[in-house]
Design a protein around this motif. Structure first.
Motif, mmCIF file in Angstrom:
data_model
loop_
_atom_site.group_PDB
_atom_site.id
_atom_site.type_symbol
_atom_site.label_atom_id
_atom_site.label_comp_id
_atom_site.label_asym_id
_atom_site.label_seq_id
_atom_site.Cartn_x
_atom_site.Cartn_y
_atom_site.Cartn_z
ATOM 1 N N LEU A 45 0.839 -1.200 0.000
ATOM 2 C CA LEU A 45 0.000 0.000 0.000
ATOM 3 C C LEU A 45 0.869 1.243 0.000
ATOM 4 O O LEU A 45 0.642 2.181 -0.779
ATOM 5 N N PHE A 46 1.894 1.274 0.851
ATOM 6 C CA PHE A 46 2.770 2.439 0.912
ATOM 7 C C PHE A 46 3.541 2.633 -0.390
ATOM 8 O O PHE A 46 3.812 3.759 -0.800
ATOM 9 N N GLU A 47 3.897 1.529 -1.059
ATOM 10 C CA GLU A 47 4.599 1.635 -2.346
ATOM 11 C C GLU A 47 3.733 2.361 -3.370
ATOM 12 O O GLU A 47 4.216 3.223 -4.117
ATOM 13 N N VAL A 48 2.447 2.018 -3.430
ATOM 14 C CA VAL A 48 1.544 2.669 -4.383
ATOM 15 C C VAL A 48 1.344 4.137 -4.005
ATOM 16 O O VAL A 48 1.375 5.023 -4.858
ATOM 17 N N ARG A 57 -0.320 -0.259 -10.956
ATOM 18 C CA ARG A 57 -0.309 -0.439 -9.506
ATOM 19 C C ARG A 57 -1.451 0.408 -8.954
ATOM 20 O O ARG A 57 -1.565 1.587 -9.310
ATOM 21 N N SER A 58 -2.290 -0.168 -8.127
ATOM 22 C CA SER A 58 -3.449 0.578 -7.656
ATOM 23 C C SER A 58 -3.753 0.244 -6.201
ATOM 24 O O SER A 58 -3.432 -0.836 -5.704
ATOM 25 N N LYS A 72 -3.850 -3.805 -5.715
ATOM 26 C CA LYS A 72 -3.868 -4.713 -6.852
ATOM 27 C C LYS A 72 -2.878 -4.213 -7.888
ATOM 28 O O LYS A 72 -2.807 -3.008 -8.153
ATOM 29 N N THR A 73 -2.109 -5.125 -8.469
ATOM 30 C CA THR A 73 -1.107 -4.747 -9.460
ATOM 31 C C THR A 73 -1.099 -5.740 -10.609
ATOM 32 O O THR A 73 -1.543 -6.886 -10.460
ATOM 33 N N ARG A 74 -0.582 -5.281 -11.748
ATOM 34 C CA ARG A 74 -0.332 -6.173 -12.876
ATOM 35 C C ARG A 74 0.979 -5.773 -13.518
ATOM 36 O O ARG A 74 1.269 -4.587 -13.680
ATOM 37 N N SER A 75 1.777 -6.767 -13.885
ATOM 38 C CA SER A 75 3.028 -6.504 -14.586
ATOM 39 C C SER A 75 3.306 -7.680 -15.512
ATOM 40 O O SER A 75 2.723 -8.760 -15.366
ATOM 41 N N GLY A 76 4.174 -7.451 -16.483
ATOM 42 C CA GLY A 76 4.579 -8.537 -17.366
ATOM 43 C C GLY A 76 3.891 -8.537 -18.712
ATOM 44 O O GLY A 76 3.077 -7.665 -19.032
#
Length: 224
Positions: free
Chosen positions: A30-33, A105-106, A165-169
């Motif tokens: 959470l803090f990263e976002v 990233r959300s 929630k995140t998505r990568s790749g």
């Protein structure tokens, strides 16, 4: 256990019902976002109608701080709100339209905000907000005076109920039937960077760009 290692809240509203594998369950995520984002969207019911307002924010380990005019109808403290922060990292271009997507990233934060009335806490929250978007600016500029503080509403929203929630790749269709189509597929990354400062034309030529502002030119806006 540190605040970053502590798990996020598990409530019916924060439980991911679709693509739960993209969820992050620790508060550090959470803090990263929140660190990466600059603008959040505050969703609230105003006079029975939904309103979503974009605004900058600040935060510490326990609260998200939002500010605006005391006349703002969206800065309500008598009902629950939802605040979202989204950082777009790129497009996911697949072999079929159906598999296209976005790397992101959300975070979503739910709760009932509290109006900050204590002058010391108000300055604390406004400093966090200012330093989040423009590090070094609070100490460089004039602090708010009493009239300006009275005209400013500051809300403190607890970071007690949130989801990430995140998505990568790459695309997900590299091993399916569409892989035989011979079409290009991949990612189109998006990186926002700060440009060179533009000096206010009203300034005398002798006033230089402060070091903390000049140093941000060419750096990533998302602080990754």
């Amino acid at each position: 256990m540190s605040d970053a290692d502590a798990p996020l809240s598990a409530t019916p509203r924060t439980r991911l019902r679709r693509m739960s594998q993209k969820g992050r369950g620790d508060r550090g995520a959470l803090f990263e976002v929140l660190r990466a984002g600059l603008v959040c969207h505050l969703g609230a019911l105003v006079d029975g109608c939904p309103m979503v307002v974009p605004t900058v924010y600040g935060f510490d380990t326990t609260h998200l701080f939002l500010h605006g005019s005391v006349a703002s109808r969206s800065l309500t403290t008598d009902a629950e709100v939802c605040v979202t922060v989204t950082v777009v990292d790129g497009l996911v271009l697949a072999r079929s339209v159906f598999e296209h997507g976005v790397n992101y990233r959300s975070a979503m934060v739910y709760g009932t905000p509290r109006r900050v009335v204590d002058a010391e806490e108000k300055l604390y929250g406004l400093r966090l907000l200012t330093e989040h978007v423009a590090p070094g600016q609070w100490d460089y500029t004039r602090a708010p005076n009493g009239r300006e503080l009275a005209a400013t509403a500051l809300l403190a929203l607890p970071l007690a109920e949130a989801s990430v929630k995140t998505r990568s790749g790459p695309p997900d269709d590299g091993v399916g039937p569409d892989a035989a189509l011979g079409l290009w597929a991949g990612e189109l990354p998006l990186v926002a960077t700060w440009q060179q400062p533009l000096t206010d034309p009203a300034l005398p030529a002798t006033v230089a760009v402060p070091a903390h502002v000049a140093a941000r030119a060419g750096t990533r806006a998302d602080r990754s």
